[in-house]
Design an enzyme around this catalytic site. Structure first.
Site, PDB file in Angstrom:
ATOM      1  N   LEU A  32       0.857  -1.187   0.000  1.00  0.00           N
ATOM      2  CA  LEU A  32       0.000   0.000   0.000  1.00  0.00           C
ATOM      3  C   LEU A  32       0.890   1.233   0.000  1.00  0.00           C
ATOM      4  CD1 LEU A  32      -2.600  -1.149   2.691  1.00  0.00           C
ATOM      5  CD2 LEU A  32      -3.071  -0.830   0.249  1.00  0.00           C
ATOM      6  N   SER A  33       0.739   2.056  -1.027  1.00  0.00           N
ATOM      7  CA  SER A  33       1.566   3.253  -1.155  1.00  0.00           C
ATOM      8  C   SER A  33       1.332   4.194   0.021  1.00  0.00           C
ATOM      9  CB  SER A  33       1.226   3.967  -2.468  1.00  0.00           C
ATOM     10  OG  SER A  33       2.036   5.104  -2.633  1.00  0.00           O
ATOM     11  N   GLN A  85       7.774  -4.694  -4.286  1.00  0.00           N
ATOM     12  CA  GLN A  85       6.915  -4.479  -5.449  1.00  0.00           C
ATOM     13  C   GLN A  85       7.440  -3.324  -6.302  1.00  0.00           C
ATOM     14  OE1 GLN A  85       2.928  -2.579  -5.571  1.00  0.00           O
ATOM     15  NE2 GLN A  85       2.174  -4.618  -6.134  1.00  0.00           N
ATOM     16  N   CYS A 115      -2.451  -0.897 -10.126  1.00  0.00           N
ATOM     17  CA  CYS A 115      -2.698   0.414  -9.527  1.00  0.00           C
ATOM     18  C   CYS A 115      -3.572   1.257 -10.459  1.00  0.00           C
ATOM     19  CB  CYS A 115      -1.384   1.134  -9.248  1.00  0.00           C
ATOM     20  SG  CYS A 115      -1.621   2.769  -8.498  1.00  0.00           S
ATOM     21  N   LYS A 154       0.622  -8.559  -9.551  1.00  0.00           N
ATOM     22  CA  LYS A 154      -0.635  -8.145  -8.922  1.00  0.00           C
ATOM     23  C   LYS A 154      -1.393  -7.281  -9.921  1.00  0.00           C
ATOM     24  CE  LYS A 154      -2.552  -6.211  -4.646  1.00  0.00           C
ATOM     25  NZ  LYS A 154      -3.524  -5.237  -5.187  1.00  0.00           N
ATOM     26  N   ASN A 215      -7.905 -10.791  -3.721  1.00  0.00           N
ATOM     27  CA  ASN A 215      -7.755  -9.473  -3.114  1.00  0.00           C
ATOM     28  C   ASN A 215      -9.017  -8.659  -3.394  1.00  0.00           C
ATOM     29  OD1 ASN A 215      -6.008  -6.468  -3.889  1.00  0.00           O
ATOM     30  ND2 ASN A 215      -6.321  -7.232  -1.832  1.00  0.00           N
ATOM     31  N   GLY A 216      -9.447  -7.893  -2.393  1.00  0.00           N
ATOM     32  CA  GLY A 216     -10.624  -7.044  -2.555  1.00  0.00           C
ATOM     33  C   GLY A 216     -11.710  -7.392  -1.558  1.00  0.00           C
ATOM     34  N   SER A 239      -5.811  -5.607   2.262  1.00  0.00           N
ATOM     35  CA  SER A 239      -5.374  -4.264   1.861  1.00  0.00           C
ATOM     36  C   SER A 239      -5.945  -3.226   2.808  1.00  0.00           C
ATOM     37  CB  SER A 239      -5.782  -3.987   0.412  1.00  0.00           C
ATOM     38  OG  SER A 239      -5.153  -4.881  -0.476  1.00  0.00           O
ATOM     39  N   ARG A 240      -7.048  -2.575   2.407  1.00  0.00           N
ATOM     40  CA  ARG A 240      -7.597  -1.472   3.196  1.00  0.00           C
ATOM     41  C   ARG A 240      -8.082  -1.901   4.576  1.00  0.00           C
ATOM     42  NH1 ARG A 240     -12.217   0.565  -0.139  1.00  0.00           N
ATOM     43  NH2 ARG A 240     -12.210  -1.600  -0.877  1.00  0.00           N
TER      44      ARG A 240
END
Length: 347
Positions: A32-33, A85, A115, A154, A215-216, A239-240
């Site tokens: 995650l950026s 990554q 992304c 990814k 993912n998601g 992720s989030r």
């Protein structure tokens, strides 16, 4: 009640094999950026010591011209397994960057092809590669030839509803030498809106022989189990759901290994974690760490009495002392009102 089907339990009982690398967890922490720096990864790993962690995505063009390792590529020699990554659209720049990643200690090299952010896609990176499958394939082939560690990808299910090409694209990535595919079940056009379309992950899993990671919308143990049952994926990537909650990867990992649900941390425990996170960011990055900490602190401040007011104040902190004072004040209030461990969702 959450329960693993016997078939799922049997399928996930062995280590995840990514080429020559074995990972003793089927739950991964997403890159995650601006989030998954060394400090954040250490917090996640405390609760999920065997899980694969990912650095923030690294710009291969920047590495080529600057010739210096950015701090976001820095890894602790003891934090294994770890993947670095990379993103770009130039096979030669990415292969060069991959070699630097391996020298830095990466167990695998991941290529970002998902992304959705404009500043990435307009330069040909991220999910724009879904529209350039030949380029994406050339990237994977060249990076695979350049390094001895496994190369992974990814990506998303497509550019838009009219351009869902993930089945062909995923097959190309496997044929080019990718050893694992992580699939976010949304198109680039969706961003993070609408539900993740796990059915596409299931379709990809049916056609690939390499591991497929879902993912998601993985925000809980229950969601992870439901996703794995529906997709038959080889694992899940969080992720989030880990923003302000570095416990999630460990909670899911523990359940998949034991069939038991860990007690969730109380509001006070989460605020204590926020204090530790804030102090560590300052020690690692100085004043820049304080600025970056503001968003993290607001993510911790949710689902307890007074969280809304606290969020507003944490978003403006100028020092470690400011943040610690606010967090300790919130903890004291929860103790005074006897609102922990049964938090009240106010604000």
């Amino acid at each position: 009640m959450v329960a693993l089907s016997p078939e799922l339990q049997a399928r996930l009982s062995s280590p995840l094999k990514i080429g020559t690398v074995e990972v003793n967890s089927r739950v991964l922490q997403s890159p995650l950026s601006g989030v998954t720096d060394l400090v954040f990864r250490r917090l996640v790993r405390r609760y999920a010591p065997s899980s694969m962690m990912y650095t923030e995505m690294v710009n291969a063009t920047g590495l080529h011209y600057v010739r210096e390792l950015p701090k976001l590529m820095e890894v602790d020699p003891h934090e294994r397994p770890i993947s670095i990554q990379l993103f770009d659209c130039r096979p030669d720049f990415l292969s060069e960057a991959a070699q630097m990643a391996v020298e830095e200690g990466a167990d695998t090299v991941d290529i970002n092809m998902g992304c959705p952010v404009n500043k990435i896609t307009k330069n040909g990176g991220g999910s724009s590669l879904l529209r350039e499958p030949e380029v994406a394939e050339a990237i994977v082939r060249e990076v695979v030839a350049a390094v001895e560690v496994p190369v992974t990808v990814k990506t998303r299910i497509g550019w838009s509803n009219q351009e869902i090409n993930i089945l062909e694209f995923a097959q190309r990535m496997q044929d080019a030498g990718a050893q694992m595919l992580t699939l976010h079940g949304r198109t680039r056009a969706q961003g993070y809106n609408g539900p993740a379309r796990w059915e596409w992950i299931a379709k990809v899993k049916e056609v690939l022989s390499i591991p497929v990671i879902a993912n998601g919308d993985i925000f809980s143990v229950e969601a992870a189990v439901r996703c794995l049952e529906e997709t038959k994926a080889d694992g899940v990537m969080c992720s989030r759901g880990t923003l302000g909650y570095p416990f999630l990867v460990g909670e899911i990992d523990y359940f998949l290994k034991t069939g038991e649900i860990l007690p969730q941390p109380t509001a006070i425990e989460r605020l204590e974690c926020a204090k530790e996170h804030l102090r560590a960011l300052y020690e690692y990055k100085g004043d820049r760490g304080i600025r970056q900490a503001r968003k993290h602190m607001t993510w911790y401040a949710k689902e307890f009495y007074g969280a809304g007011e606290l969020r507003g104040k944490l978003a403006r902190i100028e020092s470690v002392e400011d943040g610690v004072t606010l967090l300790e004040g919130a903890i004291a209030k929860l103790i005074e009102l006897d609102l922990d461990p049964a938090p009240v969702s106010v604000g």
